[in-house]
Enzyme design. Structure first.
Site, PDB file in Angstrom:
ATOM      1  N   CYS A   1       0.810  -1.233   0.000  1.00 35.09           N
ATOM      2  CA  CYS A   1       0.000   0.000   0.000  1.00 35.09           C
ATOM      3  C   CYS A   1       0.843   1.284   0.000  1.00 35.09           C
ATOM      4  CB  CYS A   1      -0.975  -0.007   1.166  1.00 35.09           C
ATOM      5  SG  CYS A   1      -0.228  -0.466   2.732  1.00 35.09           S
TER       6      CYS A   1
ATOM      7  N   HIS B   1      -2.526   6.424   4.825  1.00 31.66           N
ATOM      8  CA  HIS B   1      -1.086   6.517   5.062  1.00 31.66           C
ATOM      9  C   HIS B   1      -0.595   7.882   4.563  1.00 31.66           C
ATOM     10  CE1 HIS B   1      -1.106   2.443   6.211  1.00 31.66           C
ATOM     11  NE2 HIS B   1      -0.458   1.873   5.216  1.00 31.66           N
TER      12      HIS B   1
END
Ligand code: A2P
Length: 344
Positions: free
Chosen positions: A129, A249
């Site tokens: 990711c 994130h």
């Protein structure tokens, strides 16, 4: 229009659930949807764009008649069942690290290297990711100015470590604020010799360390980025950190380029790029922040500025929803691209 028999392995997990939502939101041409998980979830019913579907245990027979199988149930499940799915005639989109660095397996971020899908032999990997989010942001810069070196530090949400880590942040925060003892048991990872509190803390440790002192997560950002960008000579060094954020994130990315780009040139290039939204008005206190961006599809870039310490360098602050663009959405976009090119 052709319709597809789709299976999701790991349908009850965070990424699996997001995939189910996205199949509906993006009006994916479904003929049927099979939801697969472990024996623990067998018989459970989930809402899907095809109506309620009962979850089945993943077995060797699960892939009969399946056209596309999304895997997001951990590397060992992919290693066990992906070859069986391919054997059954399914295209596998794997969201684990099982095959990412295999030279026979394309590692794809559609905005960066969609064409790589053409070389698949049954399995296409979806990158880590943090890697996907960084690759989307740096690709337009690389195309214009050739990146020589990247120094990246990540600020990774707890949802990247699974449902237990989300619950840990909730419980630990409540205990801490109530003046009660905090009893960490989940992070940095379940089998770690010691566990650390994540509430009101940062943990500079995601996955296991190697003998050089880097974690597996850090090496993923290095090796996977080099593969996706088709640029093994790109120098990359990473520090990955778990932060008390539920979702999205964030990454501080320092880039050294071969050709100089000014901050305004970089801002212009990034504004035109697909999959990116520039959010960069520091005077007005405007920059990307994880709390605002959960559930978004794009990668958000702000704090775009020239590196004061070298002649040809840039600093970027990048935020992306790691469950969407970092995982489920990217997997689906790979298949959507293949459908548009009549490759599946
Ligand atoms: P289950 O819910 O039955 O355990 P997450 O990473 O968000 O925790 O999700 C992991 C996903 O992988 C879940 O859907 C989980 O199913 C699934 N899973 C875990 N182990 C297996 C297994 N041995 N076979 C199939 N699916 C598995």
């Amino acid at each position: 229009m052709k319709r597809y028999n789709v299976a999701i392995v790991g349908a009850t997990g965070a990424v699996g659930k997001e995939l189910i939502t996205l199949l509906g939101e993006r009006k994916f041409p479904l003929k049927s949807l099979r939801l697969l998980a472990s024996s623990r979830s067998k018989g459970m019913t989930m809402d899907t764009p095809m109506g309620p579907v009962v979850v089945e245990e993943t077995t060797s027979e699960s892939f009969d008649g399946i056209d596309v199988a999304f895997f997001s149930a951990g590397g060992s499940v992919s290693k066990q069942f992906a070859p069986i799915a391919v054997q059954s005639g399914a295209l596998v989109i794997d969201n684990t690290s099982a095959f990412r660095l295999d030279p026979d397996v394309p590692l794809v971020v559609p905005e960066v290297n969609a064409e790589a899908v053409r070389h698949h032999k049954g399995v296409i990997s979806n990158p880590n990711c943090s890697t996907t989010i960084m690759a989307v942001a740096i690709k337009p810069i690389h195309d214009q100015a050739k990146i020589k070196r990247i120094v990246v530090s990540t600020y990774q949400a707890v949802s990247g470590a699974g449902v237990k880590a989300i619950t840990a942040l909730e419980h630990e925060s409540r205990s801490h604020l109530a003046g009660e003892p905090v009893e960490p048991a989940v992070l940095p990872y379940a089998s770690a010799p010691t566990h650390h509190q994540i509430a009101f803390n940062l943990i500079p440790h995601i996955d296991v360390f190697d003998e050089m002192g880097y974690t597996k997560e850090e090496w993923k950002m290095v090796k996977e980025t080099q593969k996706i960008m088709n640029c093994p000579e790109m120098a990359i060094t990473a520090t990955t950190v778990r932060v008390p954020v539920f979702r999205c994130h964030s990454e501080s990315i320092n880039i050294e380029t071969e050709r100089k780009l000014t901050a305004s040139e970089a801002r212009e290039i990034l504004s035109q790029a697909s999959g990116i939204k520039v959010v960069d008005d520091p005077e007005q206190c405007i920059y990307p922040m994880p709390a605002h961006l959960s559930g978004s599809d794009e990668v958000f870039v702000g704090r775009i500025r020239e590196d004061n310490s070298i002649e040809k360098g840039l600093n970027l602050w990048v935020v992306g929803d790691q469950i969407r663009k970092g995982a489920a959405l990217n997997s689906l976009q790979i298949v959507e691209y293949m459908i548009s090119e009549a490759l599946v």
